[in-house]
Structure formats: C-alpha cells, structure tokens
Design an enzyme around this catalytic site. Sequence first.
Site, PDB file in Angstrom:
ATOM      1  N   PHE A   1       0.811  -1.220   0.000  1.00  0.00           N
ATOM      2  CA  PHE A   1       0.000   0.000   0.000  1.00  0.00           C
ATOM      3  C   PHE A   1       0.839   1.261   0.000  1.00  0.00           C
ATOM      4  O   PHE A   1       0.396   2.319  -0.459  1.00  0.00           O
ATOM      5  CB  PHE A   1      -0.948   0.001   1.210  1.00  0.00           C
ATOM      6  CG  PHE A   1      -0.311   0.381   2.524  1.00  0.00           C
ATOM      7  CD1 PHE A   1      -0.426   1.673   3.025  1.00  0.00           C
ATOM      8  CD2 PHE A   1       0.376  -0.542   3.281  1.00  0.00           C
ATOM      9  CE1 PHE A   1       0.142   2.028   4.230  1.00  0.00           C
ATOM     10  CE2 PHE A   1       0.939  -0.204   4.491  1.00  0.00           C
ATOM     11  CZ  PHE A   1       0.825   1.087   4.974  1.00  0.00           C
ATOM     12  N   LYS A   2       2.071   1.170   0.468  1.00  0.00           N
ATOM     13  CA  LYS A   2       2.901   2.358   0.593  1.00  0.00           C
ATOM     14  C   LYS A   2       3.373   2.888  -0.762  1.00  0.00           C
ATOM     15  O   LYS A   2       3.926   3.975  -0.841  1.00  0.00           O
ATOM     16  CB  LYS A   2       4.069   2.078   1.523  1.00  0.00           C
ATOM     17  CG  LYS A   2       3.585   1.853   2.949  1.00  0.00           C
ATOM     18  CD  LYS A   2       4.670   1.438   3.909  1.00  0.00           C
ATOM     19  CE  LYS A   2       4.069   1.193   5.291  1.00  0.00           C
ATOM     20  NZ  LYS A   2       5.052   0.769   6.286  1.00  0.00           N
ATOM     21  N   ASP A   3       3.128   2.111  -1.830  1.00  0.00           N
ATOM     22  CA  ASP A   3       3.448   2.614  -3.164  1.00  0.00           C
ATOM     23  C   ASP A   3       2.674   3.894  -3.480  1.00  0.00           C
ATOM     24  O   ASP A   3       3.190   4.786  -4.167  1.00  0.00           O
ATOM     25  CB  ASP A   3       3.133   1.557  -4.231  1.00  0.00           C
ATOM     26  CG  ASP A   3       4.180   0.461  -4.280  1.00  0.00           C
ATOM     27  OD1 ASP A   3       5.365   0.758  -4.063  1.00  0.00           O
ATOM     28  OD2 ASP A   3       3.811  -0.699  -4.542  1.00  0.00           O
TER      29      ASP A   3
END
Length: 430
Positions: free
Chosen positions: A106-108
């Site tokens: 998700f940190k993309d």
Amino acid sequence: MKFYSTNNSGHQVDLREAVIKGLAPDQGLYMPCSIPRMPKDFFEKLPSLSFQEIGYEVIGNIFSEDLSKDQIKDLVDHTLTFDAPLVKVEEKVYSLELFHGPTLAFKDFGARFCSKLMSLLVEDQKIKVLVATSGDTGSAVANGFYKVPGVEVVILYPSGKVSVLQEKQFTTLGENVTALEVDGVFDDCQRMVKEAFLDKELNEQMLLTSANSINIARWIPQCLYYFYAFSRLPKTTDKLAVAVPSGNFGNIAAGILAERMGLPIDTFVAATNINKVVPDYLGGATFRARPSLQTISNSMDVGNPSNFYRLLALYGNDEEELKAKVKGYFYDDGTTRGAMKKVKKETGYIMDPHGAVAYLGLKEFLEDHEGYTGIFLETAHPGKFNNVVEETLDIQLPLPERLETFLHGTKKTEPLKNDFRAFKEYLKSH
C-alpha cells in the site's frame, strides 16, 4: 494551506516547509490547519468517477491554495498508475487490495506521491531522504525515489527483522539508495531518524527530509483509496466499518482524514498484532510506548507509533470521540495463522499476515454490531511473506514476476550500531 505541529498549534508552516522538514522542530507531526469538506455533489457522483478523477477532486480540495491544476493532475497521474480493487471475500466482507503497485504494498501510493511532490517543491537543491522501515516503507520509498535526480535515500532497518523479499526490494537497488542494517528494532531506527532531523549541526550541513508516514506528503495521499473503496461498494443501507492493520498508524489516520472530509465511514477498526499499545489505550489504558515484539506480521512490530498523535489531532484531541469512532483489537501469531487457514479453506482467498489481522478485527467487530458492511485492508501481496504464507497454508505460492526479479538481486547494505552518534557520523562522511 498552513500546517501546524501536533505539539504546538501555534507553530505553523507552509506546504514546502512541512514536506521538506517532515517533522516539526518540537518533534510534533504536521497537520493541516483546516480539513476541507468535500461538497455534497462529489459524493453523489462518486460511483461514476475513475480512481484518477477521485484523486483530482480530493487532492485539489486539499492543495488548491498551493498547487496549480496542472501540478495536481501531474501528482495524481504519477501516483495512481495501478488499481486498488475491492474484492468480495464473504457476505458483507470485502478486501481492499492495495498491493498492485510497483513494490506490491500500500505504501506505493504515498511513496510515488511523495517523490513527485518533493520534485516540485525542492527545485535545484540536493536533498537526503531518511527513512526508518519495518518492511514495506523501505521498499516503496526506495523504488519511488530510485534514480530521482538530486535525491539521496538512506534507509534504516532492523537487522533480521524484515522478510527476505522486503529486504531485497530496498537493498539491491544501489544508485541513490543506501540501506543501513541496524543492530536493533524498528523503534530504534525511527528514533535515530527523528534525532537527525533535530540535530542542528546536521541540518546546517545538509537538507534532510523524511518519506515515512510522519511526512504529510506520504500520509495525505493514502486517503484516496478510502474514497475509491467506498465508490466501489454495492449500494446498501448498512453502516460501514473499515479495518486497518496498524503499526505506525499512518494508514488508519489517512482513513480518518477521509472521514473528516465527509466520507461516510461509521467505525474504524484498528487491528494490531501483540504490539498493542493503541488497542490497550482505546480500551481504557493510558497510552504508553513499549519495546516492540517480533511477530509474523512484522510491518506492525511497532511499540511507539508516531501517528498516534495524528489520531488525536483529527478528533480535536477529544479522547472520547476518538474512542467512540475507533475500536482496537489485537491478535497473536497463532490466531493470525488460524484466520489465514480458515479463509483459504472456506473461500479460496489468500491473505498475508497483516491482512489477516485486519480481517480478524473486522470479523470480531461485526459479530458484536449488526447492520454493518465491512472492508478490511489487504496491505501487501501474500508473496512478500511467502515463507509464512506457504508454511501456514501448506501451499507453494507463485511469486509475481516483480518479486521474483528482486530475489535474484545482490544485497548491498552497511552495518550500523544502534547509536545516533554512529548514524550522525555516517551522514557527515557521506
């Protein structure tokens, strides 16, 4: 827009300083001085909008005073190049899959937004991006900033406490990305990064910033996929509960930001592993940081979550309102593995350990509360934790090609003592 420190509402800065400094001088986190509400007609047309169109409107509403329409469009287009599908797992239970980006986590979303926004704000200055990671932040930031001109990325991570695949994703790149392997835990890495930002000598010699979720440029864009998830839900009169696997608590804080902007989320479920300082607080205990404990859901192995103070700030430091809106649950590794097995057997759906913790929290909440539909966030591809997933489910998990490629890379790290003076000397000498 101005941004204030969670430690002193009178300390206010503009967007550029909030992004470049990352952390306020008093160690507070920056927060927007006002949270704009989305107009009523936005929610009426939400189901017909694309992910990018949602992004233009939400980011435009937040940053319209600081960025042009073209800059906002560039930011969103650079960030939202992959989908975040909402997958039905069980009746009234949906998984929001946030692992379809470059590093399958998700940190993309936040890392891509952060790198683009910094490139717009920094201009011709050279900058050092310091990052502490318990797993996915390192890979997302390293790949988001990889080969960005004028930017050097320095990643601190706890030796032996991230998965092999996570480690490979940020230790094999080289170029402008350096990985420092710390003899300690994640909280030690985070502490050293914070100390660097507050060190006068270092800040006189170099321009330092962070791409952890403490930075608003990493944190704010994560609100977008909450709007998107809501837009893809089937029409229902049910209330909505969203369960978030939580470590440093930036992700759930971004969901609360979306709710404060008008998104009708009725309850948040903060689900953790045995590093349960926030669930304990939500249950009535005093908030007290503790040494982190190692688990199979290592990205949540955080004993002193920085974004806890954002949770309070989002509710005007009203503890009662926070505790009414956010419910905390925690689970040990055995229970987590049990949920992974149960869901795979009954539905065929494969969860990573972090998603499994969120699923458990959501199910426990739904059992006690009627009239809800629930979403749990699946924050990383199961392949990133293939050893745990394969052992738990007794399967051989095919890896996505992107992960397979990282596995064949050569690890390049430098050892670092768990000591700020050693970190400071490293920064000065490089």
